[in-house]
Write a protein that holds these residues in place. Structure first.
Motif, PDB file in Angstrom:
ATOM      1  N   GLY A  22     -50.853  38.225  64.178  1.00  0.00           N
ATOM      2  CA  GLY A  22     -49.661  37.838  63.433  1.00  0.00           C
ATOM      3  C   GLY A  22     -48.378  38.339  64.049  1.00  0.00           C
ATOM      4  O   GLY A  22     -47.287  37.878  63.687  1.00  0.00           O
ATOM      5  N   PHE A  34     -39.554  37.901  61.321  1.00  0.00           N
ATOM      6  CA  PHE A  34     -40.581  36.988  61.804  1.00  0.00           C
ATOM      7  C   PHE A  34     -40.074  35.552  61.695  1.00  0.00           C
ATOM      8  O   PHE A  34     -39.184  35.249  60.889  1.00  0.00           O
ATOM      9  CB  PHE A  34     -41.873  37.156  61.001  1.00  0.00           C
ATOM     10  N   ARG A  47     -45.145  36.302  57.076  1.00  0.00           N
ATOM     11  CA  ARG A  47     -46.009  37.230  57.808  1.00  0.00           C
ATOM     12  C   ARG A  47     -47.482  36.911  57.540  1.00  0.00           C
ATOM     13  O   ARG A  47     -47.855  36.539  56.429  1.00  0.00           O
ATOM     14  CB  ARG A  47     -45.719  38.670  57.387  1.00  0.00           C
ATOM     15  N   ALA A 103     -49.866  41.788  60.725  1.00  0.00           N
ATOM     16  CA  ALA A 103     -48.434  41.919  60.457  1.00  0.00           C
ATOM     17  C   ALA A 103     -48.108  41.784  58.978  1.00  0.00           C
ATOM     18  O   ALA A 103     -47.009  42.144  58.554  1.00  0.00           O
ATOM     19  CB  ALA A 103     -47.667  40.864  61.258  1.00  0.00           C
ATOM     20  N   SER A 104     -49.047  41.289  58.201  1.00  0.00           N
ATOM     21  CA  SER A 104     -48.792  41.111  56.757  1.00  0.00           C
ATOM     22  C   SER A 104     -49.412  42.220  55.914  1.00  0.00           C
ATOM     23  O   SER A 104     -49.434  42.108  54.690  1.00  0.00           O
ATOM     24  CB  SER A 104     -49.364  39.766  56.302  1.00  0.00           C
ATOM     25  N   ASP A 107     -40.862  37.393  55.217  1.00  0.00           N
ATOM     26  CA  ASP A 107     -40.673  37.099  56.636  1.00  0.00           C
ATOM     27  C   ASP A 107     -40.062  38.254  57.399  1.00  0.00           C
ATOM     28  O   ASP A 107     -39.538  38.082  58.496  1.00  0.00           O
ATOM     29  CB  ASP A 107     -39.796  35.864  56.809  1.00  0.00           C
ATOM     30  N   ARG A 108     -40.119  39.475  56.851  1.00  0.00           N
ATOM     31  CA  ARG A 108     -39.527  40.618  57.536  1.00  0.00           C
ATOM     32  C   ARG A 108     -40.073  41.925  56.989  1.00  0.00           C
ATOM     33  O   ARG A 108     -40.607  41.988  55.882  1.00  0.00           O
ATOM     34  CB  ARG A 108     -38.011  40.601  57.409  1.00  0.00           C
TER      35      ARG A 108
END
Length: 877
Positions: free
Chosen positions: A561, A587, A591, A595-596, A840-841
């Motif tokens: 990810g 991202f 995510r 990464a999530s 997303d971050r």
């Protein structure tokens, strides 16, 4: 087993020899032959009969029959012949078992006659000689490995205060730092002298005056032969073997421990500062822990451990250094730095393919103030001088002081901002990083040529500095490297190669570019619009795409990810009330994968079990562990095809399914804290969210059983899992009998959490904190440290506070040490960093200094012995 097999072979050989020696009469032979012929005709077809009648003339024929022999397809008579031959022919027997054979044996050998008793031959003598040579080699190798030990020196002198001597067969000689000592050589300190010795296995020995010892070692163990005097030993962790201290009347065995041994005329005394020590004396063995002592004779009394090691310089030195660093930190905070900037005049001029942008204020004056403060305190502090000289900074050229002076002088010619940039153009030559700054005053080129060039002279007396203006830049050689400085009318450009500087000069001549209009440029301008002092921005997505060199690595990154990373933005600004520091990892979409893992901000009930007096805490909330396991499985499977097989084997060994039985029983929240006394054992605790406590307990029991099975295979101590009822609650205890390890882990389940600590008392204290509402999360002082934003919760948190750790140490120190400790406690400030996991971050924020972890904290942990040994270092029982 081989012995019995050889006896059976000997009996069979004897029986065969006796049968061959027996001579039957002609009538008996004729009748036997007729019966055999009739059985062959009746029992086998024509093809088999024909093969059975083929003559066997030697080794080649025997080997041709081996496939049928192994498949049990030979007639009994021929099978008996093959079996008999294999018993007598070493070459064919090796051939039959798939081992290498002599190439000459393929066709020319004949069957050997039956052996009649043991006969000496040249071949047998050769085998005997070879066996003897192998035996000698094994014995000699064993001697070198286990007795003679590894080659090289056994110890090195790290430091000497006073005088120390080497005592060997050739007499005495003075030692100095850096000298090495071999096996059999003694080290002795003189009166009023101390020395620090580093053993070859990484252990450290501090010697008091008139101490004397030698060091020996084999491949597993290291032994300090203490002849007299007092030493403090910091034993290094080791995977195998032990460190021994052998005194005249006792032997001490340790691994990864801090202890002292004082050997005198009346006897010896062993004191444990940290860890576990085994002492053998007078035919008995004593097991000591932190703060314990044992004396080998009744005439040697016991004293406080602090008194026993009071001669050691390490404790005072480290505390004094901590005090000096704390003073510097407090003074540095008074330095005024430039305020926030709301625009950049350099950004619109950068190439559109810029992937790294670092904007910092012109810190020339601030650096000069910091250097002045440091030099003043350096002149007043012997401790700081020793540290500075030992670090080697004072011998650099140019010295840090000279370099800061030049930076401060150059900064007077420059504008308010300095920008460091890097560009990446696909398919073109690699660009180097560049530094740009506005030029506000004339005369910069002359200053650089007359002052900076002399400062940057190398050992050969030449300088790698090359200063150009716009007219002379074209004369720079293609590919010329060094410090290339271009002084334009209104801009300074500095790079490591002439080509990059020339390209940037051409870009500045062309004027404004499209960079500010790109998505990356807009993201940076958005940060400026809110005001910033320091800004670091990286287009990680473009950088990662350009760096993908292996398909396998790309697959791992994609599955994790992190292939979706877009930008990294780090900012620092400060208001009159507090600072604001943020690091944002953006991202390109939602995510996913590893990464999530950091979940969205949410309330953290685990923090309610940590008291407001905690010294440190780390908390986070993640997505469900079972889903995290799936992400890990997918990511590792991209590079490790055998991972699935290994996981299956691990599940079978544990007797459970790691994902379904263990990970699925857990929630996604966890807190680790240092909460309580740090001496003699740190009071740590872990609070883990649990969805199915019964399933988790069953999984723990199976893991303990699996660990005990593995321990039994290697004859090592196993684990015990016990439970007890108290106050209507079940408490569990896992204990290990392995020496040198933390032997007890207690845990219980409460309100959807599993609480783990090294003692039941800490579990009860955690639950009392939860019940009373006096937790860290509800503390007003803790909440005041949290960054200001629109978030009501956070996804992760790191907290530190030295005061609760420092205060309990007061009773363990002398008056001088206590004064330093009180200064540290007064000047130390707690700090918090928070993390937020959005769709997303990921953002990390703090309200103090950027990544504000007190520099005294890791040093203090080292002082306590926690960073290396896992338990605290005690100065006094």
């Amino acid at each position: 087993m081989n012995f019995f097999r050889s006896k059976q072979d000997a009996r069979l050989d004897q029986a065969i020899s006796e049968l061959r020696a027996e001579q039957p009469d002609a009538k008996t032979l004729s009748a036997s032959a007729e019966r055999v012929w009739q059985r062959l005709q009746a029992g086998f077809g024509e093809e088999t009969t024909t093969r059975a009648l083929q003559p066997i003339r030697g080794c080649a024929d025997i080997r041709a029959l081996l496939p049928a022999f192994h498949q049990h397809e030979l007639a009994p008579a021929r099978a008996l012949i093959v079996e008999d031959h294999l018993r007598e022919c070493v070459s064919c027997r090796s051939y039959a078992h798939g081992r290498a054979m002599d190439s000459k044996a393929s066709g020319g050998w004949r069957m050997e006659p039956a052996t009649r008793g043991f006969q000496w031959s040249f071949g047998r003598l050769s085998y005997a000689a070879a066996a003897l040579a192998v035996l000698v080699a094994v014995v000699w190798t064993g001697y070198l490995w286990y007795i003679a030990g590894p080659p090289g020196s056994r110890a090195r002198i790290d430091s000497i205060a006073g005088q120390a001597y080497r005592i060997g067969w050739s007499g005495e000689s003075a030692l100095k730092p850096g000298d090495e000592v071999s096996q059999g050589e003694f080290i002795r300190t003189a009166a009023n002298s101390h020395a620090t010795v580093r053993l070859f296995d990484g252990s450290k020995v501090e010697m008091n005056q008139r101490a004397e010892f030698a060091v020996s070692a084999d491949r597993r163990n290291t032994t300090v032969h203490l002849d007299q005097g007092s030493i403090i030993v910091q034993a290094a962790h080791r995977k195998t073997g032990h460190l021994y201290v052998s005194a005249p009347d006792c032997t001490v065995a340790v691994t990864g421990t801090v202890f002292s041994v004082n050997s005198g005329t009346k006897g010896s005394r062993v004191s444990v500062i940290e860890g576990e020590v085994h002492v053998k004396h007078a035919g008995a063995e004593s097991i000591l822990h932190s703060g314990d002592q044992v004396a080998t004779t009744s005439s040697v009394g016991l004293v406080p451990v602090s008194q026993e090691i009071s001669w050691s310089s390490d404790l005072d030195h480290e505390l004094a250094l901590l005090g000096e660093i704390s003073k510097l930190r407090t003074k540095f905070e008074t330095i005024q730095t430039p305020g926030p900037r709301y625009e950049s005049k350099i950004l619109p001029l950068l190439p559109a393919d810029t992937v790294l942008y670092v904007g910092i204020p012109n810190l020339g004056n601030a650096l000069q103030q910091a250097n002045q403060i440091f030099q003043e305190q350096l002149a007043q502090s012997k401790v700081l001088q020793d540290w500075w000289n030992k670090s080697g900074n004072s011998n650099q050229h140019p010295t840090p002081e000279e370099l800061i002076g030049q930076i401060q002088a150059i900064s007077q010619y420059l504008g308010d901002e300095v920008v460091i940039t890097f560009r990446a153009s696909p398919g073109t030559q690699e660009h180097g990083p560049l530094m740009l700054a506005e030029v506000r005053q004339p005369g910069l080129k002359n200053f650089l040529e007359s002052h900076l060039a002399a400062t940057l002279l190398n050992k050969q007396g030449t300088s790698d500095l090359h200063v150009f203006d716009q007219q002379s830049l074209s004369s720079a050689a293609v590919g010329e490297r060094g410090m290339i400085m271009l002084v334009r009318q209104n801009m300074l450009v500095v790079g490591g190669d002439a080509t990059s500087v020339q390209e940037m000069s051409a870009q500045l001549d062309a004027g404004a570019t499209q960079f500010a209009a790109t998505d990356f440029g807009q993201r940076i301008l958005n940060v400026y619009s809110r005001g910033t002092e320091t800004l670091v921005a990286a287009n990680l997505g473009q950088i990662l795409n350009a760096s993908h060199t292996q398909q396998q690595d790309s697959a791992v990154l994609r599955n994790s990810g992190f292939d979706d990373i877009k930008y990294l933005i780090a900012t620092r600004s400060e208001t009159s009330n507090q600072g604001d520091n943020r690091i944002t990892l953006e991202f390109s979409g939602p995510r996913r994968g590893i990464a999530s893992w950091l979940a969205a901000p949410s309330p953290m009930g685990s923090l309610d079990y940590v008291s407001a007096n905690a010294g440190a805490a780390v908390s986070f909330v993640a997505k469900q562990p079972a889903l995290m396991f799936d992400d890990l499985f997918t990511t590792i499977g991209a590079s490790e095809p055998d991972f699935s097989k290994g996981l299956t084997e691990a599940n079978a060994e544990l007797g459970l399914n790691i994902r379904d039985d263990l990970a699925s029983a857990l929630g996604g929240e966890m807190t680790l804290a240092l909460d309580g006394p740090v001496l003699p054992t740190p009071s740590w605790k872990a609070i883990i969210e649990v969805n199915q406590s019964g399933a988790l307990q069953l999984a723990i029991e199976k893991v303990v059983q699996a660990a005990n099975r593995e321990a039994q295979k290697s004859s090592q101590p196993g684990l015990t899992l016990n439970q007890a009822q108290a106050g209507g609650r079940t408490f569990y205890t896992i204990q290990s009998q392995a020496a040198g390890l933390s032997t007890e882990y207690d845990y219980t389940f409460a309100d959807g959490y599993m609480i783990v600590a090294p003692s039941r008392a800490l579990l009860l204290a955690a639950m009392e904190t939860h019940a009373n509402g006096t937790s860290l999360a509800r503390s007003s002082s803790f909440r005041a440290l949290l960054p200001s934003d629109n978030q009501a919760n956070f996804s992760g948190m790191i907290y530190q506070n030295l005061n609760p750790i420092l205060k309990p140490l007061a009773s363990q120190l002398n008056s001088g040490q206590l004064a330093v400790l009180q200064q540290l406690a007064a000047e130390s400030k707690p700090s918090v960093m928070c993390a937020y996991g959005e769709s997303d971050r990921i953002e990390v924020a703090s309200s103090g200094k950027l990544l504000d972890l007190n520099p005294a904290f890791p040093t203090l942990l080292h002082l306590l012995g926690m960073s290396e040994h896992g338990t605290s270092r005690q100065a006094n029982p």
